[in-house]
Design a protein around this motif. Structure first.
Motif, PDB file in Angstrom:
ATOM      1  N   GLY A   1      -6.623  -4.182 -12.942  1.00  0.00           N
ATOM      2  CA  GLY A   1      -7.153  -5.052 -11.899  1.00  0.00           C
ATOM      3  C   GLY A   1      -6.235  -6.221 -11.604  1.00  0.00           C
ATOM      4  N   LEU A   2      -5.646  -6.797 -12.649  1.00  0.00           N
ATOM      5  CA  LEU A   2      -4.736  -7.917 -12.454  1.00  0.00           C
ATOM      6  C   LEU A   2      -3.475  -7.483 -11.711  1.00  0.00           C
ATOM      7  CD1 LEU A   2      -4.366 -10.922 -13.029  1.00  0.00           C
ATOM      8  CD2 LEU A   2      -3.282 -10.315 -15.196  1.00  0.00           C
ATOM      9  N   LEU A   3      -2.951  -6.301 -12.042  1.00  0.00           N
ATOM     10  CA  LEU A   3      -1.778  -5.778 -11.340  1.00  0.00           C
ATOM     11  C   LEU A   3      -2.081  -5.553  -9.862  1.00  0.00           C
ATOM     12  CD1 LEU A   3      -0.433  -3.198 -13.961  1.00  0.00           C
ATOM     13  CD2 LEU A   3       0.650  -5.347 -13.312  1.00  0.00           C
ATOM     14  N   GLN A   4      -3.275  -5.063  -9.582  1.00  0.00           N
ATOM     15  CA  GLN A   4      -3.645  -4.789  -8.187  1.00  0.00           C
ATOM     16  C   GLN A   4      -3.788  -6.068  -7.372  1.00  0.00           C
ATOM     17  OE1 GLN A   4      -7.195  -2.480  -8.759  1.00  0.00           O
ATOM     18  NE2 GLN A   4      -6.091  -0.625  -9.379  1.00  0.00           N
ATOM     19  N   ARG A   5      -4.125  -7.174  -8.030  1.00  0.00           N
ATOM     20  CA  ARG A   5      -4.316  -8.441  -7.311  1.00  0.00           C
ATOM     21  C   ARG A   5      -3.046  -9.284  -7.264  1.00  0.00           C
ATOM     22  NH1 ARG A   5      -8.837  -8.374 -10.707  1.00  0.00           N
ATOM     23  NH2 ARG A   5      -7.947 -10.035 -12.013  1.00  0.00           N
ATOM     24  N   THR A   6      -1.975  -8.822  -7.901  1.00  0.00           N
ATOM     25  CA  THR A   6      -0.743  -9.620  -7.981  1.00  0.00           C
ATOM     26  C   THR A   6       0.269  -9.168  -6.941  1.00  0.00           C
ATOM     27  OG1 THR A   6      -1.062  -9.954 -10.364  1.00  0.00           O
ATOM     28  CG2 THR A   6       1.144 -10.343  -9.478  1.00  0.00           C
TER      29      THR A   6
ATOM     30  N   VAL B   1      11.265  -8.009  -2.265  1.00  0.00           N
ATOM     31  CA  VAL B   1       9.914  -7.880  -1.702  1.00  0.00           C
ATOM     32  C   VAL B   1       9.992  -7.242  -0.322  1.00  0.00           C
ATOM     33  CG1 VAL B   1       7.929  -9.178  -0.829  1.00  0.00           C
ATOM     34  CG2 VAL B   1       8.926  -9.778  -3.032  1.00  0.00           C
ATOM     35  N   GLU B   2      10.940  -7.688   0.496  1.00  0.00           N
ATOM     36  CA  GLU B   2      11.087  -7.147   1.848  1.00  0.00           C
ATOM     37  C   GLU B   2      11.498  -5.679   1.824  1.00  0.00           C
ATOM     38  OE1 GLU B   2      13.938  -9.773   3.526  1.00  0.00           O
ATOM     39  OE2 GLU B   2      12.521 -11.431   3.823  1.00  0.00           O
TER      40      GLU B   2
ATOM     41  N   ASP C   1       6.155   0.675   1.382  1.00  0.00           N
ATOM     42  CA  ASP C   1       4.724   0.456   1.181  1.00  0.00           C
ATOM     43  C   ASP C   1       4.404   0.067  -0.261  1.00  0.00           C
ATOM     44  OD1 ASP C   1       2.239   0.191   2.347  1.00  0.00           O
ATOM     45  OD2 ASP C   1       1.593   2.195   1.726  1.00  0.00           O
ATOM     46  N   VAL C   2       5.324  -0.637  -0.911  1.00  0.00           N
ATOM     47  CA  VAL C   2       5.095  -1.177  -2.255  1.00  0.00           C
ATOM     48  C   VAL C   2       4.889  -2.674  -2.077  1.00  0.00           C
ATOM     49  CG1 VAL C   2       6.081  -1.524  -4.553  1.00  0.00           C
ATOM     50  CG2 VAL C   2       6.519   0.605  -3.317  1.00  0.00           C
ATOM     51  N   ARG C   3       3.644  -3.117  -2.273  1.00  0.00           N
ATOM     52  CA  ARG C   3       3.301  -4.494  -1.932  1.00  0.00           C
ATOM     53  C   ARG C   3       2.688  -5.289  -3.083  1.00  0.00           C
ATOM     54  NH1 ARG C   3       3.836  -4.681   3.533  1.00  0.00           N
ATOM     55  NH2 ARG C   3       3.798  -2.667   4.604  1.00  0.00           N
TER      56      ARG C   3
ATOM     57  N   ALA D   1       1.987  -5.590  -7.623  1.00  0.00           N
ATOM     58  CA  ALA D   1       2.500  -5.211  -8.939  1.00  0.00           C
ATOM     59  C   ALA D   1       2.010  -3.822  -9.330  1.00  0.00           C
ATOM     60  CB  ALA D   1       2.071  -6.243  -9.978  1.00  0.00           C
ATOM     61  N   TRP D   2       0.789  -3.503  -8.938  1.00  0.00           N
ATOM     62  CA  TRP D   2       0.244  -2.169  -9.237  1.00  0.00           C
ATOM     63  C   TRP D   2       1.045  -1.082  -8.521  1.00  0.00           C
ATOM     64  CZ3 TRP D   2      -2.827   0.361 -12.421  1.00  0.00           C
ATOM     65  CH2 TRP D   2      -3.305   1.618 -12.058  1.00  0.00           C
ATOM     66  N   ASP D   3       1.372  -1.321  -7.240  1.00  0.00           N
ATOM     67  CA  ASP D   3       2.168  -0.345  -6.492  1.00  0.00           C
ATOM     68  C   ASP D   3       3.512  -0.116  -7.176  1.00  0.00           C
ATOM     69  OD1 ASP D   3       0.155  -0.231  -4.592  1.00  0.00           O
ATOM     70  OD2 ASP D   3       1.097  -1.736  -3.311  1.00  0.00           O
ATOM     71  N   LEU D   4       4.152  -1.186  -7.631  1.00  0.00           N
ATOM     72  CA  LEU D   4       5.450  -1.056  -8.276  1.00  0.00           C
ATOM     73  C   LEU D   4       5.334  -0.328  -9.608  1.00  0.00           C
ATOM     74  CD1 LEU D   4       8.454  -1.738  -8.122  1.00  0.00           C
ATOM     75  CD2 LEU D   4       7.966  -3.935  -9.195  1.00  0.00           C
ATOM     76  N   ALA D   5       4.257  -0.578 -10.342  1.00  0.00           N
ATOM     77  CA  ALA D   5       4.064   0.074 -11.637  1.00  0.00           C
ATOM     78  C   ALA D   5       3.872   1.585 -11.498  1.00  0.00           C
ATOM     79  CB  ALA D   5       2.871  -0.541 -12.361  1.00  0.00           C
ATOM     80  N   GLN D   6       3.431   2.045 -10.307  1.00  0.00           N
ATOM     81  CA  GLN D   6       3.203   3.482 -10.099  1.00  0.00           C
ATOM     82  C   GLN D   6       4.477   4.237  -9.704  1.00  0.00           C
ATOM     83  OE1 GLN D   6       0.086   4.399 -11.085  1.00  0.00           O
ATOM     84  NE2 GLN D   6       0.101   2.178 -11.436  1.00  0.00           N
ATOM     85  N   GLN D   7       5.565   3.511  -9.500  1.00  0.00           N
ATOM     86  CA  GLN D   7       6.800   4.150  -9.063  1.00  0.00           C
ATOM     87  C   GLN D   7       7.494   4.866 -10.220  1.00  0.00           C
ATOM     88  OE1 GLN D   7       7.608   4.014  -5.641  1.00  0.00           O
ATOM     89  NE2 GLN D   7       5.531   3.128  -5.692  1.00  0.00           N
ATOM     90  N   ASP D   8       8.263   5.872  -9.880  1.00  0.00           N
ATOM     91  CA  ASP D   8       9.095   6.561 -10.877  1.00  0.00           C
ATOM     92  C   ASP D   8      10.316   5.694 -11.181  1.00  0.00           C
ATOM     93  OD1 ASP D   8      10.048   9.030 -12.396  1.00  0.00           O
ATOM     94  OD2 ASP D   8      11.679   8.744 -10.954  1.00  0.00           O
TER      95      ASP D   8
END
Length: 426
Positions: free
Chosen positions: A173-178, A191-192, A198-200, A202-209
């Motif tokens: 939850g914290l990753l999704q809100r960061t 960030v840009e 479409d990585v916006r 911390a959660w999105d970045l954590a899901q990357q390979d």
């Protein structure tokens, strides 16, 4: 598990320890020669005073009694930092200073429940023993510990202590809100670029390979992904962002109490730190030097001193930095001890391209800065081409004047006998 302990509004908090009348008031601490604001209390932030605001622009607020501006007192801040570190060392398996007010600590072997209670006890004891308020973030990696520390500071429900475990609903939850920009080491340009994929968050970045991230971006960002996933991949000096402090330290091959040997180590560390400073195009306002005996040798006397020397002006000149480091060593060295480690940290760094010059600087001062820049550039170029250490500096010349204008500096309560607080009985 790794913890990050961050001292809240550190410079202001140090002042408030010895001046309780400042609690709840808008307080700012000024740079060398009382130039501009470099530290702010929460109250002065609410008045809209920005970091770096020149002191002369705030005179109307001072006259009305709305704010209190103090001169920097690095000797006090360095000593209070050492006191905080000493407490952390009692509570952890090891301490890694990240800056004068932030330290990573190791919490090995704790179960989740006892770890939370241990972190809360640390949080309480630092405040009780030093008067410095801190926030504690604990997680499996340094990046997550930074995130946990931010949550501990921003979210009242944590009450200053946040412990994150990989894969837990709380962590997800914290990753999704960061937002991406709030992740340690992820700058605006990244960030840009990531937003285009479409990585916006911390959660999105954590899901990357992580391998794909390495191929398309950098090894540094790959490490950040691994850290967000719970795999430790970053050491203290891995971040691409300009460092808030630059530290060089190393344990000795054997214990030594010889001043000449220790001096050689300090000079080596100071020169290396100055090189790193120039590499990231920064200037330092102060030099922090520390020594350490071996805590695992109870048969020997223990002594782990440190001191901060403030500079006359922000600089990246190795000569000035070595001079300050030499003075610091002379101040803390004691011949009765055998030391195992020494280090030099450059603190209060600023962008070299945004240096605020004094109105009193003359053409001669400008010429001196230009000569200094050319000399340092020549040294760096030779060392890069011919190998590190090809050109080095010996002992700095003694006798330089280090008198600063500190019209509003408070006493150095903890390090000067002549400036001890007076207690009057009623």
């Amino acid at each position: 598990m790794i913890g990050l302990v961050d001292c809240n509004n550190f410079y202001v908090s140090c002042e408030r320890v010895f001046q309780p009348r400042l609690n709840g008031r808008a307080v700012g601490v000024l740079s060398n020669n009382d130039g501009c604001v470099i530290a702010r209390s929460a109250e002065i932030k609410q008045l809209g005073v920005e970091m770096g605001t020149p002191a002369f622009q705030l005179q109307h607020l001072i006259r009305r009694g709305q704010i209190h501006l103090l001169s920097s007192n690095y000797e006090l801040y360095g000593d209070m930092s050492s006191r905080v570190q000493a407490i952390l060392e009692e509570f952890s398996a090891g301490v890694e200073p990240y800056s004068i007010d932030e330290m990573f600590v190791r919490f090995d072997g704790f179960a989740p429940g006892p770890l939370l209670e241990h972190a809360r006890a640390l949080h309480h004891q630092v405040r009780q023993f030093t008067g410095i308020p801190v926030c504690v973030g604990v997680a499996p990696t340094r990046t997550l510990a930074k995130l946990a520390n931010r949550a501990a500071k921003k979210i009242p429900g944590y009450q200053g202590v946040c412990v994150l475990h990989p894969g837990s609903p709380e962590t997800c939850g914290l990753l999704q809100r960061t937002a991406l920009g709030d992740i340690w080491g992820v700058g605006r340009r990244l960030v840009e670029k990531l937003a285009l994929r479409d990585v916006r968050t911390a959660w999105d970045l954590a899901q990357q390979d992580h391998k794909t991230i390495k191929r398309r971006f950098s090894t540094t960002l790959e490490r950040t992904v691994l850290e967000l996933q719970g795999s430790a991949a970053i050491d203290m000096n891995d971040s691409d962002a300009p460092r808030q402090r630059i530290m060089t330290s190393r344990s000795f091959g054997k214990l030594t109490g010889d001043l000449a040997e220790i001096g050689e180590a300090i000079r080596q560390h100071a020169q290396r730190s100055a090189e790193k400073l120039r590499q990231q195009d920064s200037l330092t306002r102060a030099v922090y030097v520390f020594l350490k005996t071996n805590p695992h040798r109870p048969d020997l006397r223990q002594y782990s001193p440190s001191v901060v020397i403030e500079l006359e002006r922000p600089t990246d000149d190795s000569r000035e930095i070595l001079h300050a480091a030499s003075r610091a060593l002379q101040a803390i060295y004691q011949p009765r001890y055998r030391f195992m480690k020494a280090g030099v940290m450059l603190i209060d760094l600023i962008d070299a391209n945004r240096q605020q010059l004094s109105l009193l600087d003359s053409a001669q001062s400008e010429a001196e800065r230009e000569r200094s820049a050319r000399l340092m550039a020549a040294m760096d170029e030779l060392n890069q081409k011919m190998g590190r250490g090809t050109v080095t500096l010996g002992r700095p010349s003694p006798g330089a004047a280090w008198h600063l204008r500190c019209a509003n500096r408070t006493p150095r309560w903890t390090t000067r006998w002549s400036e001890l607080a007076n207690v009057k009985a009623r």
